[in-house]
Scaffold this motif. Structure first.
Motif, PDB file in Angstrom:
ATOM      1  N   VAL A 153       0.843  -1.199   0.000  1.00  6.61           N
ATOM      2  CA  VAL A 153       0.000   0.000   0.000  1.00  6.61           C
ATOM      3  C   VAL A 153       0.882   1.253   0.000  1.00  6.61           C
ATOM      4  O   VAL A 153       0.643   2.203  -0.758  1.00  6.61           O
ATOM      5  CB  VAL A 153      -0.959   0.004   1.199  1.00  6.61           C
ATOM      6  N   ALA A 154       1.925   1.258   0.830  1.00  6.29           N
ATOM      7  CA  ALA A 154       2.811   2.415   0.914  1.00  6.29           C
ATOM      8  C   ALA A 154       3.522   2.661  -0.419  1.00  6.29           C
ATOM      9  O   ALA A 154       3.723   3.809  -0.830  1.00  6.29           O
ATOM     10  CB  ALA A 154       3.836   2.201   2.025  1.00  6.29           C
ATOM     11  N   ARG A 155       3.895   1.593  -1.094  1.00  4.01           N
ATOM     12  CA  ARG A 155       4.594   1.693  -2.388  1.00  4.01           C
ATOM     13  C   ARG A 155       3.770   2.456  -3.413  1.00  4.01           C
ATOM     14  O   ARG A 155       4.308   3.192  -4.236  1.00  4.01           O
ATOM     15  CB  ARG A 155       4.885   0.277  -2.866  1.00  4.01           C
ATOM     16  N   GLU A 156       2.449   2.310  -3.361  1.00  4.31           N
ATOM     17  CA  GLU A 156       1.568   2.930  -4.355  1.00  4.31           C
ATOM     18  C   GLU A 156       0.893   4.203  -3.832  1.00  4.31           C
ATOM     19  O   GLU A 156       0.053   4.779  -4.514  1.00  4.31           O
ATOM     20  CB  GLU A 156       0.483   1.932  -4.780  1.00  4.31           C
ATOM     21  N   SER A 157       1.246   4.646  -2.631  1.00  9.04           N
ATOM     22  CA  SER A 157       0.526   5.757  -2.015  1.00  9.04           C
ATOM     23  C   SER A 157       0.983   7.102  -2.558  1.00  9.04           C
ATOM     24  O   SER A 157       2.107   7.262  -3.036  1.00  9.04           O
ATOM     25  CB  SER A 157       0.705   5.726  -0.499  1.00  9.04           C
ATOM     26  N   GLU A 158       0.090   8.080  -2.460  1.00  2.00           N
ATOM     27  CA  GLU A 158       0.392   9.475  -2.776  1.00  2.00           C
ATOM     28  C   GLU A 158       0.649  10.227  -1.466  1.00  2.00           C
ATOM     29  O   GLU A 158       0.215   9.786  -0.396  1.00  2.00           O
ATOM     30  CB  GLU A 158      -0.791  10.115  -3.511  1.00  2.00           C
ATOM     31  N   PRO A 159       1.327  11.366  -1.526  1.00  5.35           N
ATOM     32  CA  PRO A 159       1.641  12.097  -0.282  1.00  5.35           C
ATOM     33  C   PRO A 159       0.407  12.479   0.533  1.00  5.35           C
ATOM     34  O   PRO A 159       0.484  12.601   1.755  1.00  5.35           O
ATOM     35  CB  PRO A 159       2.377  13.341  -0.789  1.00  5.35           C
ATOM     36  N   GLU A 160      -0.746  12.664  -0.138  1.00  4.56           N
ATOM     37  CA  GLU A 160      -1.959  13.050   0.590  1.00  4.56           C
ATOM     38  C   GLU A 160      -2.731  11.853   1.144  1.00  4.56           C
ATOM     39  O   GLU A 160      -3.706  12.005   1.885  1.00  4.56           O
ATOM     40  CB  GLU A 160      -2.878  13.886  -0.307  1.00  4.56           C
ATOM     41  N   ASP A 161      -2.313  10.639   0.801  1.00  3.53           N
ATOM     42  CA  ASP A 161      -2.994   9.444   1.306  1.00  3.53           C
ATOM     43  C   ASP A 161      -2.686   9.235   2.787  1.00  3.53           C
ATOM     44  O   ASP A 161      -1.531   9.356   3.215  1.00  3.53           O
ATOM     45  CB  ASP A 161      -2.550   8.197   0.542  1.00  3.53           C
ATOM     46  N   ILE A 162      -3.725   8.906   3.551  1.00  6.30           N
ATOM     47  CA  ILE A 162      -3.553   8.538   4.957  1.00  6.30           C
ATOM     48  C   ILE A 162      -3.556   7.020   5.037  1.00  6.30           C
ATOM     49  O   ILE A 162      -4.555   6.375   4.688  1.00  6.30           O
ATOM     50  CB  ILE A 162      -4.679   9.115   5.836  1.00  6.30           C
ATOM     51  N   LEU A 163      -2.459   6.421   5.476  1.00  2.00           N
ATOM     52  CA  LEU A 163      -2.386   4.976   5.627  1.00  2.00           C
ATOM     53  C   LEU A 163      -2.884   4.594   7.014  1.00  2.00           C
ATOM     54  O   LEU A 163      -2.312   5.015   8.022  1.00  2.00           O
ATOM     55  CB  LEU A 163      -0.952   4.484   5.423  1.00  2.00           C
ATOM     56  N   VAL A 164      -3.964   3.841   7.051  1.00  2.87           N
ATOM     57  CA  VAL A 164      -4.553   3.388   8.312  1.00  2.87           C
ATOM     58  C   VAL A 164      -4.141   1.930   8.485  1.00  2.87           C
ATOM     59  O   VAL A 164      -4.603   1.056   7.767  1.00  2.87           O
ATOM     60  CB  VAL A 164      -6.084   3.544   8.296  1.00  2.87           C
ATOM     61  N   MET A 165      -3.241   1.665   9.436  1.00  2.00           N
ATOM     62  CA  MET A 165      -2.589   0.362   9.567  1.00  2.00           C
ATOM     63  C   MET A 165      -2.984  -0.355  10.853  1.00  2.00           C
ATOM     64  O   MET A 165      -2.827   0.194  11.950  1.00  2.00           O
ATOM     65  CB  MET A 165      -1.066   0.525   9.583  1.00  2.00           C
ATOM     66  N   GLU A 166      -3.459  -1.576  10.716  1.00  2.00           N
ATOM     67  CA  GLU A 166      -3.596  -2.457  11.874  1.00  2.00           C
ATOM     68  C   GLU A 166      -2.249  -3.145  12.091  1.00  2.00           C
ATOM     69  O   GLU A 166      -1.705  -3.768  11.178  1.00  2.00           O
ATOM     70  CB  GLU A 166      -4.680  -3.502  11.635  1.00  2.00           C
ATOM     71  N   LEU A 167      -1.708  -3.048  13.306  1.00  2.00           N
ATOM     72  CA  LEU A 167      -0.361  -3.522  13.593  1.00  2.00           C
ATOM     73  C   LEU A 167      -0.364  -4.516  14.752  1.00  2.00           C
ATOM     74  O   LEU A 167      -0.924  -4.238  15.815  1.00  2.00           O
ATOM     75  CB  LEU A 167       0.553  -2.344  13.928  1.00  2.00           C
ATOM     76  N   SER A 168       0.260  -5.657  14.541  1.00  3.49           N
ATOM     77  CA  SER A 168       0.356  -6.671  15.592  1.00  3.49           C
ATOM     78  C   SER A 168       1.621  -6.470  16.409  1.00  3.49           C
ATOM     79  O   SER A 168       2.567  -5.774  15.993  1.00  3.49           O
ATOM     80  CB  SER A 168       0.378  -8.071  14.964  1.00  3.49           C
ATOM     81  N   SER A 169       1.677  -7.115  17.556  1.00  3.92           N
ATOM     82  CA  SER A 169       2.896  -7.086  18.373  1.00  3.92           C
ATOM     83  C   SER A 169       4.053  -7.711  17.606  1.00  3.92           C
ATOM     84  O   SER A 169       5.206  -7.279  17.739  1.00  3.92           O
ATOM     85  CB  SER A 169       2.667  -7.837  19.685  1.00  3.92           C
ATOM     86  N   PHE A 170       3.776  -8.730  16.780  1.00  4.22           N
ATOM     87  CA  PHE A 170       4.823  -9.388  16.000  1.00  4.22           C
ATOM     88  C   PHE A 170       5.464  -8.407  15.019  1.00  4.22           C
ATOM     89  O   PHE A 170       6.684  -8.397  14.834  1.00  4.22           O
ATOM     90  CB  PHE A 170       4.247 -10.568  15.207  1.00  4.22           C
ATOM     91  N   GLN A 171       4.630  -7.599  14.373  1.00  2.00           N
ATOM     92  CA  GLN A 171       5.159  -6.615  13.430  1.00  2.00           C
ATOM     93  C   GLN A 171       5.946  -5.518  14.146  1.00  2.00           C
ATOM     94  O   GLN A 171       7.035  -5.125  13.719  1.00  2.00           O
ATOM     95  CB  GLN A 171       4.011  -5.981  12.635  1.00  2.00           C
ATOM     96  N   LEU A 172       5.377  -5.018  15.238  1.00  2.00           N
ATOM     97  CA  LEU A 172       5.993  -3.884  15.938  1.00  2.00           C
ATOM     98  C   LEU A 172       7.327  -4.250  16.566  1.00  2.00           C
ATOM     99  O   LEU A 172       8.214  -3.401  16.686  1.00  2.00           O
ATOM    100  CB  LEU A 172       5.034  -3.358  17.000  1.00  2.00           C
ATOM    101  N   LEU A 173       7.479  -5.502  16.944  1.00  2.00           N
ATOM    102  CA  LEU A 173       8.736  -5.918  17.576  1.00  2.00           C
ATOM    103  C   LEU A 173       9.907  -5.766  16.611  1.00  2.00           C
ATOM    104  O   LEU A 173      11.054  -5.633  17.044  1.00  2.00           O
ATOM    105  CB  LEU A 173       8.609  -7.376  18.033  1.00  2.00           C
ATOM    106  N   GLY A 174       9.620  -5.738  15.303  1.00  2.83           N
ATOM    107  CA  GLY A 174      10.681  -5.670  14.312  1.00  2.83           C
ATOM    108  C   GLY A 174      10.814  -4.324  13.627  1.00  2.83           C
ATOM    109  O   GLY A 174      11.195  -4.283  12.454  1.00  2.83           O
ATOM    110  N   ILE A 175      10.505  -3.220  14.309  1.00  5.32           N
ATOM    111  CA  ILE A 175      10.681  -1.911  13.675  1.00  5.32           C
ATOM    112  C   ILE A 175      11.958  -1.240  14.193  1.00  5.32           C
ATOM    113  O   ILE A 175      12.403  -1.491  15.313  1.00  5.32           O
ATOM    114  CB  ILE A 175       9.463  -0.982  13.907  1.00  5.32           C
ATOM    115  N   GLN A 176      12.519  -0.379  13.342  1.00  3.40           N
ATOM    116  CA  GLN A 176      13.665   0.440  13.735  1.00  3.40           C
ATOM    117  C   GLN A 176      13.307   1.913  13.706  1.00  3.40           C
ATOM    118  O   GLN A 176      13.473   2.619  14.697  1.00  3.40           O
ATOM    119  CB  GLN A 176      14.846   0.174  12.782  1.00  3.40           C
ATOM    120  N   THR A 177      12.812   2.386  12.557  1.00  3.40           N
ATOM    121  CA  THR A 177      12.513   3.816  12.385  1.00  3.40           C
ATOM    122  C   THR A 177      11.035   4.079  12.134  1.00  3.40           C
ATOM    123  O   THR A 177      10.626   5.236  12.081  1.00  3.40           O
ATOM    124  CB  THR A 177      13.309   4.394  11.207  1.00  3.40           C
ATOM    125  N   PHE A 178      10.245   3.035  11.957  1.00  4.54           N
ATOM    126  CA  PHE A 178       8.821   3.198  11.634  1.00  4.54           C
ATOM    127  C   PHE A 178       8.139   4.116  12.646  1.00  4.54           C
ATOM    128  O   PHE A 178       8.321   3.958  13.855  1.00  4.54           O
ATOM    129  CB  PHE A 178       8.119   1.850  11.612  1.00  4.54           C
TER     130      PHE A 178
END
Length: 448
Positions: A153-178
């Motif tokens: 979704v982010a790859r195809e997004s425009e600057p005015e698009d609001i990305l509404v993301m459901e995030l699991s603990s599994f995903q969040l454990l692996g972020i650095q700068t997100f």
């Protein structure tokens, strides 16, 4: 198409395919990275691996040889792969960063992100925020655990698009700068301990949603959940509370009649069509987050007077011979099922059971007061039966699967009853997903 910005790695191992791994591999290749993929499934049963090999990606299947880490600068792992996996452990030992695909999403978009996490209610809250923003004329897009993979979704997004993301603990454990411009933490309940090992580890994984926020961002949090209140102290963002029990005039709150965001009246409680006290908390969180991103009170009211729930989450299926059927297959832990049971005053025939994660079900007992009978299935059937017996439920049956459970539940029900699938367990002992389990329930109900 957006390109990766400030991704400092050239040689990447994608560990585990499924949707997120395949998306990450394709995006990395498009951005000129050297990509290797490792998946445990053998290639003859792995069409995605074959497809990626055709793109020129090095693919290693059928096991996890340590050689896949040679010359690798970073590992992007499937969120469901635990940290005691042999490759993950070795990567950490070699000081190779281990991240998840959602990190790529943050590097691919210039638009704002609303990130939603919590033990329960993520999908409902995410959908409400999305609908409220769309109804207000904003260009919102669903991503993450709901809908399409976040990086795609982010790859195809425009600057005015609001990305509404459901995030699991599994995903969040692996972020650095997100970073989410608006983060939402709904609740913390003991869950996924087979993965996280302790409640503190699990809670800290959820709290990573706050980690990179600044004073220009917002953290929406549940003022009625003590652990959430402790965790939100970690953020530098502006704190926006929501509460179903106490005034919080800098957030979303309820005075016993009217729902407010800050000082602005939004909607009367009686006009909201979505049932359940747990959903009321989700609604308050959604009002806060959507309002911060520009949703109008008119659009919020329209959503709340028409939205009846998402598939597999307290989904009304049908009424048949004065019995009402609800599909709550997404209730994969005790808290979710407790909330579902609390939503009804009528007598309930409960369908439950699934993957055994080692816990008992004593915490469910106080919520079984309206349950007249139970039909159970899966690995935990005997454990839930023990809880039912302790609660004084006289009729408890064990069957082979959800389809049989519907037939038995209907046979023992009476006019005015609610027949509720709310398993209190994950589905993986018998089904590939909670969606597959819920779909079987819906089909079986319509066969009646």
């Amino acid at each position: 198409m957006n390109t990766l910005k400030q991704f400092p790695y050239e040689q990447v191992l994608v560990l585990g395919l499924a949707k997120s791994g395949a998306a990450a591999a394709r995006i990395l290749l498009e951005n000129g990275k050297k990509v290797r993929v490792n998946d445990f499934k053998k290639e003859e049963n792995n069409s995605t691996a074959q497809e990626l090999r055709n793109f020129g990606i090095e693919v290693v299947t059928g096991g996890h040889p340590l050689s896949v880490l040679d010359d690798v600068e970073v590992v992007i792992k499937n969120p469901g792969i635990p940290y005691d996996n042999v490759i993950v452990k070795e990567a950490i030992h070699r000081n190779i960063p281990v991240i998840t695909e959602v990190e790529l999403a943050g590097l691919l978009t210039d638009g704002p992100i609303v990130g939603i996490t919590g033990s329960n209610g993520k999908t409902t809250t995410t959908t409400l925020i999305y609908e409220m923003l769309r109804g207000s004329g904003e260009q919102a897009k669903l991503s993450g655990n709901i809908g399409t993979v976040a990086s795609e979704v982010a790859r195809e997004s425009e600057p005015e698009d609001i990305l509404v993301m459901e995030l699991s603990s599994f995903q969040l454990l692996g972020i650095q700068t997100f970073k989410a411009n608006v983060s939402v933490l709904l609740n913390i309940f003991e869950a996924h301990l087979d993965y996280h090992k302790t409640l503190n580890h699990y809670a800290n994984a959820k709290a990573k949603i706050f980690e990179n926020q600044t004073k220009d961002d917002f953290a929406v949090f549940n003022l009625d959940d003590d652990m959430v209140v402790q965790l939100v102290d970690q953020t530098n963002a502006q704190k926006i509370p929501f509460s179903a029990t106490q005034p919080c005039k800098d957030g979303a709150w309820f005075d016993g009649n009217m729902v407010y965001f800050k000082e602005k009246p939004i909607i009367k409680r009686k006009d909201i069509v979505l049932v359940g006290e747990h959903n009321f908390e989700n609604i308050l969180a959604a009002i806060a987050a959507a309002s911060l991103m520009g949703a109008t009170p008119e659009a919020i009211r329209h959503v709340l007077t028409t939205f009846q729930g998402v598939r597999h989450r307290m989904q009304f299926v049908r009424e048949f011979k004065d019995r009402t059927f609800y599909n709550d297959s997404k209730a994969t832990n005790i808290l979710a099922t407790s909330s579902a049971l609390n939503a009804f005053q009528q007598p309930i025939v409960l369908l439950a059971g699934g993957l055994d994660r080692g816990n008992d079900f004593d915490d469910l007992i106080p919520y079984l007061k309206n349950v007249k009978s139970m039909v159970l299935f899966g690995q935990t059937a005997e454990k839930i039966k023990a809880a039912g017996n302790m609660a004084g439920i006289e009729r408890v049956e064990i069957v082979d699967n959800v389809e049989q459970a519907v037939q038995h539940a209907y046979a023992q029900s009476e006019e005015g009853d609610v027949i509720l699938l709310s398993p209190a367990c994950a589905s993986w002992d018998q089904y590939r997903s909670f969606e597959e389990r819920g779909d079987m329930f819906v089909r079986a109900v319509h066969k009646l």
